[in-house]
Design a protein around this motif. Structure first.
Motif, PDB file in Angstrom:
ATOM      1  N   GLY A  68      48.543  69.690  42.988  1.00  0.00           N
ATOM      2  CA  GLY A  68      47.830  70.023  44.126  1.00  0.00           C
ATOM      3  C   GLY A  68      47.665  71.256  44.638  1.00  0.00           C
ATOM      4  O   GLY A  68      48.798  72.293  44.209  1.00  0.00           O
ATOM      5  N   PHE A  69      46.500  71.373  45.532  1.00  0.00           N
ATOM      6  CA  PHE A  69      46.782  73.448  45.839  1.00  0.00           C
ATOM      7  C   PHE A  69      46.356  72.730  47.636  1.00  0.00           C
ATOM      8  O   PHE A  69      45.129  73.145  47.829  1.00  0.00           O
ATOM      9  N   LEU A  70      47.784  73.183  48.183  1.00  0.00           N
ATOM     10  CA  LEU A  70      47.559  73.006  49.442  1.00  0.00           C
ATOM     11  C   LEU A  70      47.303  74.452  50.061  1.00  0.00           C
ATOM     12  O   LEU A  70      47.728  75.361  50.569  1.00  0.00           O
ATOM     13  N   VAL A  71      45.373  74.575  50.737  1.00  0.00           N
ATOM     14  CA  VAL A  71      45.219  75.469  51.137  1.00  0.00           C
ATOM     15  C   VAL A  71      45.122  76.063  52.833  1.00  0.00           C
ATOM     16  O   VAL A  71      44.872  75.086  53.006  1.00  0.00           O
ATOM     17  N   GLY A  72      45.562  76.772  52.904  1.00  0.00           N
ATOM     18  CA  GLY A  72      46.442  76.652  54.362  1.00  0.00           C
ATOM     19  C   GLY A  72      44.460  77.292  55.238  1.00  0.00           C
ATOM     20  O   GLY A  72      44.602  76.436  56.327  1.00  0.00           O
TER      21      GLY A  72
END
Lengths: 353, 353
Positions: A68-72
């Protein structure tokens, strides 16, 4: 654990030059498949030692080969490069990437992280909106799922790996360049001190002033957030003050948008009426007339390194956490060439001695 | 797999010190909830890892309250707005959004779609890289999962809903404006004819010429792809030709980056030496000096409408598919004010009659 990476269905599709679903149909024994296609797919999957049962196996082992990649904040153009860097490494290692975007809402940050864990990703790269939500979320998750944090402060006892950018170095060089050109009223507009990139930029700004034995004017340091609207407001306030700055450092590429709006609304010409420095290698900096000097970092590399650290953690879960710092450097362009003659100021000052 | 006991709604209510029904209202996206309460409940439910749409229930009902968004190229800044529009509607309806990015690789498009289906999303918004991969993917998936397609041509018998932008209208207005200003050598640089936005831009370009009874010069129509590099190459070729254009329409906001590079490399001043029109309401268009005229669409609205259509399909699976077209309009700025005096051309042409 030495193991050859398993081939993926995408690689089989590419090699046999058919679609992924065609590969799937051939391998599941679907009747509606031409003999020619069947041969091509079987040849390719044999050559690649593709195992169609790996998904079933992943359910059994709990490994999904998805990260997963949590993008701010997806509005920030540097994320595209970071995501591409991370995806390149992921795909080369047979991993897929799923992203969620919290767009400046820290309550969403936390919910999105939980969501990624529920979707059973193997690990997550985290670039949260602000400090508070990040620490809060890590607190809950770092024991449950491998994490790599992008450019955020971590609690001292954290066991999470991180990729940092050395903002302080580049901003110190930019500030030194402005001080060299005679500027003694340099403004810094950036995010909150709680946010690592903003605080590091402040440290570089202060360090350069100290080396020059120049005391920075506190009224020219504006710390709020990294959004265009804050850039516009902060710049407008600075430019309307009795003693406006002769140079502005926009400490964040989104802030620059607001700073330019403010300068243009006043008819101030970048590089002629005021010196300007921004951050990141974005289109707006390169193509503006005049081109805008910037503190740049290799964002593609940041994404690559983050994914490499995450995959390393997945392979060696007991290895100690690691942090890697990516350098920044100052790219001088025409926007910051304006020189200030400091002699008259000395002339004024001398009678008072 | 050993699994921790799932938290209950009562525990969330206790931790956030609000009533069970308040928790329920927050988590179902009820509008009549204060920001403060919303934050408290989301924080508590994240801390307790409470999931109102728990996996257990989702396995029972098959509903995950998660929708996928397949992004064709995250480098395009308009995607940030489309994603925000779609996410706003999703969150207000208690849905989360997971994104994947294929970044111009159609093999990845297909793999990502398969991945989203495997991750058990309820439906997917699709903005693929090119036509071929899109039709191929839809062909396999439209019977398996609800889809909404963004601005791509669909096969005539497709039962998929779609959101279109009316590129032709805005580009026709832009072309008319340039023809009005006397331009008779207008170049169009855009993507391949197989790609809906590019083909619609061509149609608008041709329509405006036809209305003016002006035959467009085929050598000035450059169709390739929407990347900066193609923009740079196409513009350079046009500008080096024996009879270069007096106006350029960059039919795609990423193409503009390359077109500007080419113009700047030749010292050509936008608006003075050549008229320029681009697409989309992006920072570069608004802040360039001079500001760049553009064919704009409400990208936030496109995202909202796409998500509304998808949620409608989820609620009423048997309802017929729907397509909605979002208007575009031409925003005139200084980059396209250059006027060409067409009388001398007539003077030259007359002796030949």
């Amino acid at each position: 654990m030495v193991q050859k990476r398993a081939s993926t269905i995408v690689e089989v599709a590419r090699r046999s030059r058919v679609s992924v679903s065609s590969v799937s149909r051939v391998l599941s024994g679907h009747p509606d498949v031409s003999q020619r296609m069947r041969e091509r797919v079987l040849k390719a999957s044999a050559a690649l030692e593709y195992d169609p049962h790996s998904i079933a196996r992943s359910l059994r082992t709990g490994v999904t080969h998805t990260v997963g990649f949590l993008v701010g904040g997806i509005s920030n153009p540097v994320f595209a490069e970071i995501i591409k860097g991370a995806s390149d490494v992921a795909h080369a290692n047979g991993y897929a990437v799923m992203m969620t975007n919290s767009e400046g809402d820290s309550a969403i940050d936390a919910a999105q992280l939980t969501l990624l864990v529920q979707r059973r990703v193997d690990g997550v790269i985290v670039s949260t909106t602000d400090e508070e939500s990040e620490i809060f979320a890590l607190d809950r998750l770092e024991d449950r799922i491998p994490l790599v944090v992008l450019d955020r402060y971590l609690p001292p006892d954290s066991s999470v790996s991180a990729v940092y950018a050395d903002h302080a170095h580049g901003v110190a060089d930019a500030t030194t360049h402005l001080l060299d050109n005679g500027h003694r009223a340099i403004a810094l507009i950036t995010g909150s001190r709680a946010l690592r990139p903003a605080n590091e930029r402040l440290l570089g700004f202060l360090r350069a002033h100290e080396a020059f034995r120049v005391t920075p004017r506190p009224d020219l340091i504006c710390m709020g957030n990294l959004q265009p609207e804050f850039g516009r407001k902060a710049a407008s306030k600075l430019l309307e003050a009795a003693s406006p700055p002769t140079a502005i450092i926009a400490g964040g590429n989104r802030l620059l948008v607001g700073v330019l709006e403010s300068l243009q609304a006043r008819g101030l010409r970048v590089g002629d009426d005021i010196a300007l420095v921004s951050c990141d290698d974005v289109d707006l900096n390169r193509l503006y007339i005049p081109p805008i000097s910037a503190v740049v970092r290799d964002t593609h590399r940041m994404g690559q390194v983050a994914m490499e650290l995450l995959l390393k953690t997945l392979r060696e879960p007991t290895a100690p956490s690691q942090s890697i710092t990516i350098p920044t450097h100052f790219v001088q362009r025409r926007s910051s060439e304006l020189k200030i003659d400091i002699r008259p100021q000395r002339g004024l000052a001398q009678p008072q001695i």
